[in-house]
Motif scaffolding. Structure first.
Motif, PDB file in Angstrom:
ATOM      1  N   ASN A 179       0.488  10.142  -8.487  1.00  0.00           N
ATOM      2  CA  ASN A 179       1.626  10.084  -7.337  1.00  0.00           C
ATOM      3  C   ASN A 179       1.228   8.699  -6.701  1.00  0.00           C
ATOM      4  O   ASN A 179       1.934   8.531  -5.521  1.00  0.00           O
ATOM      5  N   GLN A 180       0.953   7.682  -7.498  1.00  0.00           N
ATOM      6  CA  GLN A 180       0.748   6.398  -6.852  1.00  0.00           C
ATOM      7  C   GLN A 180       1.775   5.613  -6.777  1.00  0.00           C
ATOM      8  O   GLN A 180       3.024   5.893  -7.306  1.00  0.00           O
ATOM      9  N   ARG A 181       1.946   4.572  -5.727  1.00  0.00           N
ATOM     10  CA  ARG A 181       2.901   3.835  -5.222  1.00  0.00           C
ATOM     11  C   ARG A 181       3.633   3.029  -6.634  1.00  0.00           C
ATOM     12  O   ARG A 181       4.720   3.118  -6.661  1.00  0.00           O
ATOM     13  N   HIS A 182       2.720   2.519  -7.291  1.00  0.00           N
ATOM     14  CA  HIS A 182       2.878   1.613  -8.323  1.00  0.00           C
ATOM     15  C   HIS A 182       3.117   2.602  -9.733  1.00  0.00           C
ATOM     16  O   HIS A 182       2.403   2.365 -10.760  1.00  0.00           O
ATOM     17  N   ARG A 183       3.931   3.421  -9.829  1.00  0.00           N
ATOM     18  CA  ARG A 183       4.200   4.481 -10.510  1.00  0.00           C
ATOM     19  C   ARG A 183       4.753   3.708 -12.080  1.00  0.00           C
ATOM     20  O   ARG A 183       4.687   4.324 -13.254  1.00  0.00           O
ATOM     21  N   ARG A 184       5.140   2.541 -11.838  1.00  0.00           N
ATOM     22  CA  ARG A 184       5.452   1.694 -13.083  1.00  0.00           C
ATOM     23  C   ARG A 184       4.508   1.513 -14.163  1.00  0.00           C
ATOM     24  O   ARG A 184       4.566   1.451 -15.181  1.00  0.00           O
ATOM     25  N   GLU A 185       3.334   1.667 -13.677  1.00  0.00           N
ATOM     26  CA  GLU A 185       1.917   1.420 -14.666  1.00  0.00           C
ATOM     27  C   GLU A 185       1.968   2.733 -15.324  1.00  0.00           C
ATOM     28  O   GLU A 185       1.627   2.773 -16.620  1.00  0.00           O
ATOM     29  N   GLY A 208      -3.996  11.278   0.870  1.00  0.00           N
ATOM     30  CA  GLY A 208      -3.657  10.243   1.405  1.00  0.00           C
ATOM     31  C   GLY A 208      -4.770   9.298   1.805  1.00  0.00           C
ATOM     32  O   GLY A 208      -5.589   9.242   0.812  1.00  0.00           O
ATOM     33  N   GLY A 209      -4.612   8.473   2.528  1.00  0.00           N
ATOM     34  CA  GLY A 209      -5.849   7.592   3.061  1.00  0.00           C
ATOM     35  C   GLY A 209      -5.997   6.337   2.193  1.00  0.00           C
ATOM     36  O   GLY A 209      -7.184   5.485   2.185  1.00  0.00           O
ATOM     37  N   SER A 210      -4.937   5.900   1.610  1.00  0.00           N
ATOM     38  CA  SER A 210      -4.830   4.784   0.928  1.00  0.00           C
ATOM     39  C   SER A 210      -3.589   4.240   0.927  1.00  0.00           C
ATOM     40  O   SER A 210      -2.518   4.719   0.963  1.00  0.00           O
ATOM     41  N   ALA A 211      -3.219   2.662   0.718  1.00  0.00           N
ATOM     42  CA  ALA A 211      -1.943   2.072   0.820  1.00  0.00           C
ATOM     43  C   ALA A 211      -1.274   2.480  -0.788  1.00  0.00           C
ATOM     44  O   ALA A 211       0.002   2.549  -0.881  1.00  0.00           O
ATOM     45  N   LEU A 212      -1.951   2.890  -1.648  1.00  0.00           N
ATOM     46  CA  LEU A 212      -1.430   3.514  -2.798  1.00  0.00           C
ATOM     47  C   LEU A 212      -0.926   4.884  -3.046  1.00  0.00           C
ATOM     48  O   LEU A 212      -0.155   5.179  -3.688  1.00  0.00           O
ATOM     49  N   THR A 213      -1.208   5.765  -1.671  1.00  0.00           N
ATOM     50  CA  THR A 213      -0.961   7.114  -1.716  1.00  0.00           C
ATOM     51  C   THR A 213      -0.550   7.382  -0.552  1.00  0.00           C
ATOM     52  O   THR A 213      -0.586   8.687  -0.305  1.00  0.00           O
ATOM     53  N   ASP A 214      -0.272   6.686   0.271  1.00  0.00           N
ATOM     54  CA  ASP A 214       0.312   6.914   1.670  1.00  0.00           C
ATOM     55  C   ASP A 214       1.085   5.890   2.408  1.00  0.00           C
ATOM     56  O   ASP A 214       1.271   5.017   1.698  1.00  0.00           O
ATOM     57  N   ASP A 215       1.506   6.124   3.480  1.00  0.00           N
ATOM     58  CA  ASP A 215       2.602   5.295   4.149  1.00  0.00           C
ATOM     59  C   ASP A 215       1.989   4.311   4.755  1.00  0.00           C
ATOM     60  O   ASP A 215       2.264   4.050   5.870  1.00  0.00           O
ATOM     61  N   PRO A 235     -10.501  -3.118   0.722  1.00  0.00           N
ATOM     62  CA  PRO A 235      -9.190  -3.128   1.263  1.00  0.00           C
ATOM     63  C   PRO A 235      -8.699  -1.811   1.263  1.00  0.00           C
ATOM     64  O   PRO A 235      -9.238  -0.774   0.961  1.00  0.00           O
ATOM     65  N   VAL A 236      -7.597  -1.631   2.121  1.00  0.00           N
ATOM     66  CA  VAL A 236      -6.978  -0.311   2.267  1.00  0.00           C
ATOM     67  C   VAL A 236      -6.231   0.209   0.818  1.00  0.00           C
ATOM     68  O   VAL A 236      -5.632   1.264   0.802  1.00  0.00           O
ATOM     69  N   THR A 237      -6.253  -0.645  -0.256  1.00  0.00           N
ATOM     70  CA  THR A 237      -5.756  -0.046  -1.351  1.00  0.00           C
ATOM     71  C   THR A 237      -6.708   0.617  -2.215  1.00  0.00           C
ATOM     72  O   THR A 237      -6.446   1.401  -3.043  1.00  0.00           O
ATOM     73  N   TYR A 238      -8.092   0.651  -1.490  1.00  0.00           N
ATOM     74  CA  TYR A 238      -9.025   1.521  -2.155  1.00  0.00           C
ATOM     75  C   TYR A 238      -8.486   2.815  -1.818  1.00  0.00           C
ATOM     76  O   TYR A 238      -8.175   3.557  -0.948  1.00  0.00           O
ATOM     77  N   VAL A 239      -8.444   3.898  -3.058  1.00  0.00           N
ATOM     78  CA  VAL A 239      -8.298   5.292  -2.952  1.00  0.00           C
ATOM     79  C   VAL A 239      -9.352   5.955  -3.127  1.00  0.00           C
ATOM     80  O   VAL A 239     -10.421   5.935  -4.053  1.00  0.00           O
ATOM     81  N   VAL A 269     -13.312  10.755  -9.433  1.00  0.00           N
ATOM     82  CA  VAL A 269     -12.425  11.874  -9.841  1.00  0.00           C
ATOM     83  C   VAL A 269     -11.822  11.607 -11.017  1.00  0.00           C
ATOM     84  O   VAL A 269     -11.926  12.402 -12.008  1.00  0.00           O
ATOM     85  N   PHE A 270     -11.640  10.464 -11.610  1.00  0.00           N
ATOM     86  CA  PHE A 270     -10.826  10.243 -12.822  1.00  0.00           C
ATOM     87  C   PHE A 270     -11.837  10.231 -13.856  1.00  0.00           C
ATOM     88  O   PHE A 270     -11.587  10.840 -15.016  1.00  0.00           O
ATOM     89  N   LEU A 271     -13.149   9.569 -13.601  1.00  0.00           N
ATOM     90  CA  LEU A 271     -14.246   9.583 -14.693  1.00  0.00           C
ATOM     91  C   LEU A 271     -14.538  11.308 -14.898  1.00  0.00           C
ATOM     92  O   LEU A 271     -14.965  11.607 -16.083  1.00  0.00           O
TER      93      LEU A 271
END
Length: 232
Positions: free
Chosen positions: A44-50, A77-84, A97-101, A107-109
């Motif tokens: 549910n990332q901000r950049h869902r285009r990926e 939340g807690g990141s600019a990619l998953t929060d406002d 930076p705040v783009t760190y999730v 988790v992904f690995l």
């Protein structure tokens, strides 16, 4: 070409975000002879285009299977990619930076490992980079090495002596070198998506850390950047 890597007849699971680095890593795995199984996490990332980019890349590279796994990290939340939180546009700094999730690659690995064990695959590919990047702690070589040991200890396969190999072939490459690999492999960078803050009309913002690193890398490599940016 990944030196010394021979995957003919073997399955591999590739963590495919849809970004430039993951696209190159998936192509390197295919070049080495692996049968690619691609895992994309829809967090549910901000950049869902990926996610669209990942679908296109998996198809282009002939993935045996492509799983897009939903995992709604906006609940944390807690990141600019998953929060406002606004995505920074003032250049790559020295601090994380705040783009760190939080713990994203861990988790992904872990999810990639689980699928690899289910497939009886022993090779995992991830496109982390520790040179031209935003300083995320889960991109460091120490983390990848530690996760390989965790994979051995945490799985039935590892307990039975069937270790997993965590391949991070871009780890010590700069963005320009990664761009040159994309060119060598016949990949159009525009197939991938890097921007953290997509703009209307399908444009990349051009100013976030990820856009800046991508643009600088392609420029240093002397390659045409076919990405469409809102800010030039």
């Amino acid at each position: 070409m990944v030196s010394g890597l021979e995957g003919t007849g073997k399955r591999a699971v590739v963590l495919l975000s849809g970004g430039l680095d993951s696209m190159v890593v998936a192509a390197l795995a295919r070049e080495a002879g692996f049968s690619i199984n691609a895992l994309t996490i829809d967090y549910n990332q901000r950049h869902r285009r990926e996610l669209d980019a990942a679908r296109n890349i998996a198809g282009l590279l002939g993935a045996e299977r492509h799983v897009i796994l939903p995992l709604d990290l906006r609940q944390f939340g807690g990141s600019a990619l998953t929060d406002d939180i606004a995505v920074p546009k003032d250049g790559v700094g020295s601090e994380i930076p705040v783009t760190y999730v939080p713990a994203r690659n861990l988790v992904f690995l872990s999810l990639t490992l689980a699928w690899a064990e289910a497939l009886q695959a022993r090779d995992i590919f991830i496109g982390v980079n520790a040179l031209d990047y935003s300083g995320y702690p889960d991109c460091r070589p120490e983390f990848i090495a530690a996760f390989a040991e965790t994979a051995r200890l945490a799985t039935k396969a590892g307990a039975e002596g069937n270790a997993f190999a965590i391949h991070a072939p871009l780890q010590y490459l700069g963005k320009a070198e990664i761009a040159r690999e994309a060119h060598r492999l016949g990949l159009d960078p525009a197939l991938s998506w890097s921007c953290y803050d997509p703009q209307p009309g399908g444009l990349a913002c051009g100013l976030c850390d990820s856009c800046r690193l991508r643009r600088e890398g392609l420029a240093k490599a002397g390659l045409q950047d076919t990405t469409r940016y809102a800010a030039v």
